[in-house]
Design an enzyme around this catalytic site. Structure first.
Site, PDB file in Angstrom:
ATOM      1  N   LYS A  80      12.025  52.499  43.926  1.00 15.22           N
ATOM      2  CA  LYS A  80      12.247  53.942  43.879  1.00 15.22           C
ATOM      3  C   LYS A  80      10.980  54.596  43.350  1.00 15.22           C
ATOM      4  O   LYS A  80      10.347  54.066  42.415  1.00 15.22           O
ATOM      5  CB  LYS A  80      13.440  54.231  42.958  1.00 15.22           C
ATOM      6  CG  LYS A  80      13.860  55.683  42.874  1.00 15.22           C
ATOM      7  CD  LYS A  80      15.071  55.828  41.950  1.00 15.22           C
ATOM      8  CE  LYS A  80      15.581  57.263  41.903  1.00 15.22           C
ATOM      9  NZ  LYS A  80      16.781  57.402  41.025  1.00 15.22           N
ATOM     10  N   SER A 155      20.680  59.856  43.118  1.00 10.21           N
ATOM     11  CA  SER A 155      19.323  60.172  43.508  1.00 10.21           C
ATOM     12  C   SER A 155      18.563  59.014  44.156  1.00 10.21           C
ATOM     13  O   SER A 155      17.538  59.256  44.799  1.00 10.21           O
ATOM     14  CB  SER A 155      18.551  60.652  42.283  1.00 10.21           C
ATOM     15  OG  SER A 155      18.399  59.609  41.353  1.00 10.21           O
ATOM     16  N   SER A 179      23.312  57.527  39.894  1.00  9.88           N
ATOM     17  CA  SER A 179      22.266  57.510  40.930  1.00  9.88           C
ATOM     18  C   SER A 179      21.957  56.155  41.547  1.00  9.88           C
ATOM     19  O   SER A 179      21.197  56.081  42.511  1.00  9.88           O
ATOM     20  CB  SER A 179      20.971  58.098  40.367  1.00  9.88           C
ATOM     21  OG  SER A 179      21.077  59.490  40.265  1.00  9.88           O
TER      22      SER A 179
END
Lengths: 490, 95
Positions: A80, A155, A179
């Site tokens: 990420k 997210s 997330s």
């Protein structure tokens, strides 16, 4: 086997590398090719580091040739874009960091490199991890590989979509209010949020420091265990990381579930839960009963206060954490500032997107003179009550189970009102407030979109959660389903 | 605790975010609705409940006061918008 390399779990990938069926270079080239062909439609990567990946793959292959390979040597992963990577652009999904090349590696990145993994690149995400749909990214929304009209969740939406689409077998995510677990659920993959402090936050760009936690996203619990073995542990550079021994997460996977006590929080099966999702979860519970577990209803009485408490605590911490983006030492700077205040104000107005500004404004307001006690102190008191709910429940049962999200993935653009977006996190957010671990595993479909079962344990119960999830995956094949998208142009 | 327009502008100033009057009006609507949702907290009796700041109630660990980092100024300044002779440049603060 080599024509279906992209379908393999991380565990299968590791075995194929070990058996010499495929080299890390071949695998890396294959997956980079898929990213090149398919990611234009998904937008799951912000930066693809092809050259570095091939160099790392070659190093891994040499390491293996010398007989020095570990369990993850040569295995491709993605990160990420919230994890700092030395010499590689690290944006956190924000215009503010569009030009930021990190001067150091996050601890998680160092550990994954030391384990011999090959990072293919940095995945898309909601800006500064603030969002539940990946639509707040400066780099555009990510599409869900199960349905290109649907969001992948957020997210960590890029990581979830990339794994689901067969672009990479596993990826790192972070979870502040759901997330990792919610995008894992929406994309039909397995995602673990560890106990707060289990995985180092050093070099992981901060959103809400008392809630943030990094963790693995992959195709199975077994895969997540492999990654946890590499990333968990104390780090002296993160003052909130916990100095406590790390078990071998792969060792307990096979333990039988006979006698396991499962609690179903009644608040997680009430109003707002989509019928299909509720049914899929009930079916999953029956699988556990078939494996010898007992099930009873429990109560987490303060559940409805979790989202209100979170939207005080997280924005408050964010407003403080994000004050560092001032246009002076790194990141975006506005053109022709007239004075220092103008530099700060225009830099931040231009560099941050709408959701980030909204949360900074809320946090600044609730922390300001005259409001602090009514909001921040009150929310922290409620946080203790929520925390106590879980401690009480774990006196009675070993794990809690319920849906990861009230509905399957919603359509892109469907939730324009922030409050309705926030309510998607109803089943995930309390877990961060309590600091306990949680895992989402695929448990069915609703109109072709995946449903995630969430399993919760007490602090440091990751090995138990992975064991419970693994046993479920030995009895079901939801986690082995692949979206049609992954077959296209394959 | 209904939020006022002036309070949004004040928060924007404190947070050093340039916000026009019309932007502030836009944020006011959203933030009002969010704070209405947050106000549910007020209905809960928390008398005598100690605030929880850390989910494991861990305390800050201390280490020996010794130098552990080396100076990497040049490396860290490579990502700065404007530097000169090892110094970060900003608009003149003192005339």
């Amino acid at each position: 086997m080599t024509d279906k390399l992209h379908h393999m779990t991380l565990t299968e990938t590791a075995k194929a590398l070990d058996a010499g069926i495929v080299s890390s270079r071949e695998l890396t080239q294959e997956l980079l090719g898929r990213i090149d062909r398919l990611d234009g439609q998904l937008n799951s990567f912000i930066t693809v580091t092809a050259d570095q990946a091939l160099a790392a793959a070659d190093r891994a292959d040499q390491c293996r040739a010398k007989g020095e390979a570990g369990p993850l040597t040569g295995a491709p992963i993605a990160l990420k874009d919230i994890f700092c990577t030395k010499g590689v652009k690290t944006t956190c999904g924000s215009k503010m960091l569009d030009s930021f090349v990190a001067p150091y590696d996050a601890t998680v990145v160092e550990k994954l490199q030391a384990a011999g993994t090959v990072s293919l690149g940095k995945t898309n995400m909601d800006e500064f991890a603030m969002g539940s749909s990946n639509e707040t990214s400066f780099y555009g929304a990510v599409k869900n590989p199960w349905d290109l009209n649907a969001v992948p969740g957020g997210s960590s939406g890029g990581s979830a979509a990339a794994v689901a689409a067969g672009l990479v077998p596993a990826a790192m995510g972070t979870d502040t209010g759901g997330s990792i677990r919610q995008p894992a659920a929406y994309c039909g993959i397995t995602g673990l949020k560890p106990t707060y402090g289990r995985v180092s936050r050093y070099g992981m760009i901060a959103y809400a420091s008392s809630l943030d936690q990094g963790g693995p996203m992959a195709r199975s619990a077994e895969d997540c265990a492999l990654l946890m073995n590499a990333i968990a542990g104390h780090d002296s550079r993160d003052s909130t990381s916990i100095a406590r021994g790390v078990p071998n997460y792969s060792e307990e996977l096979s333990a039988p579930l006979a006698g396991l006590k499962i609690g179903l929080p009644k608040e997680y099966f009430g109003e707002g839960l989509a019928t299909d999702v509720g049914n899929a979860i009930q079916d999953a519970i029956k699988v556990f009963e078939g494996l010898g577990a007992t099930v009873r209803e429990v109560s987490l009485p303060h559940t409805s206060y979790a989202i209100p408490a979170y939207y005080v605590i997280a924005p408050a911490e964010a407003s403080s954490n994000l004050s560092r983006y001032d246009g002076v030492r790194f990141g975006h700077r506005c053109e022709n500032p007239t004075d220092l205040i103008d530099l700060y104000k225009r830099t931040r107005a231009e560099g941050f997107g709408e959701e980030v500004k909204r949360r900074i404004l809320i946090g600044t307001h609730t922390l300001s003179e005259g409001f602090f006690d009514a909001y921040y102190k009150k929310a922290q008191q409620v946080r203790r009550l929520i925390h106590q709910d879980f401690l009480d429940a774990f006196e009675e049962v070993d794990v809690l189970m319920g849906p990861a999200a009230p509905t399957p993935a919603f359509d892109l653009g469907a939730k324009k009102d922030p409050v309705s977006m926030y309510l998607q996190d109803i089943y995930t957010i309390a877990i961060n407030l309590a600091g306990i671990p949680g895992i989402s595993v695929p448990a069915g479909f609703s109109n072709g979109r995946p449903v995630g079962l969430q399993i919760l344990g007490t602090h440091f119960a990751e090995a138990r959660l992975l064991n419970v999830a693994h046993q479920f995956q030995q009895s079901t094949d939801w986690h082995l389903r692949r979206p049609e998208f992954a077959e296209e142009n394959a | 605790m209904a939020l006022e327009h002036a309070e949004v502008l004040r928060a924007a100033h404190l947070a050093r975010i340039d916000l026009s009057e019309s932007d502030a009006a836009h944020y006011l609507d959203d933030i009002r609705r969010i704070l209405e949702m947050v106000d549910q907290l007020q209905s809960l009796d928390t008398e005598g409940v100690a605030p929880l700041a850390h989910p494991l109630e861990a305390t800050q660990r201390l280490r020996a006061d010794e130098v552990t980092e080396t100076s990497l100024r040049d490396e860290y300044q490579r990502c700065a918008p404007q530097v000169e002779n090892g110094l970060y440049l900003v608009p003149r603060v003192v005339e």
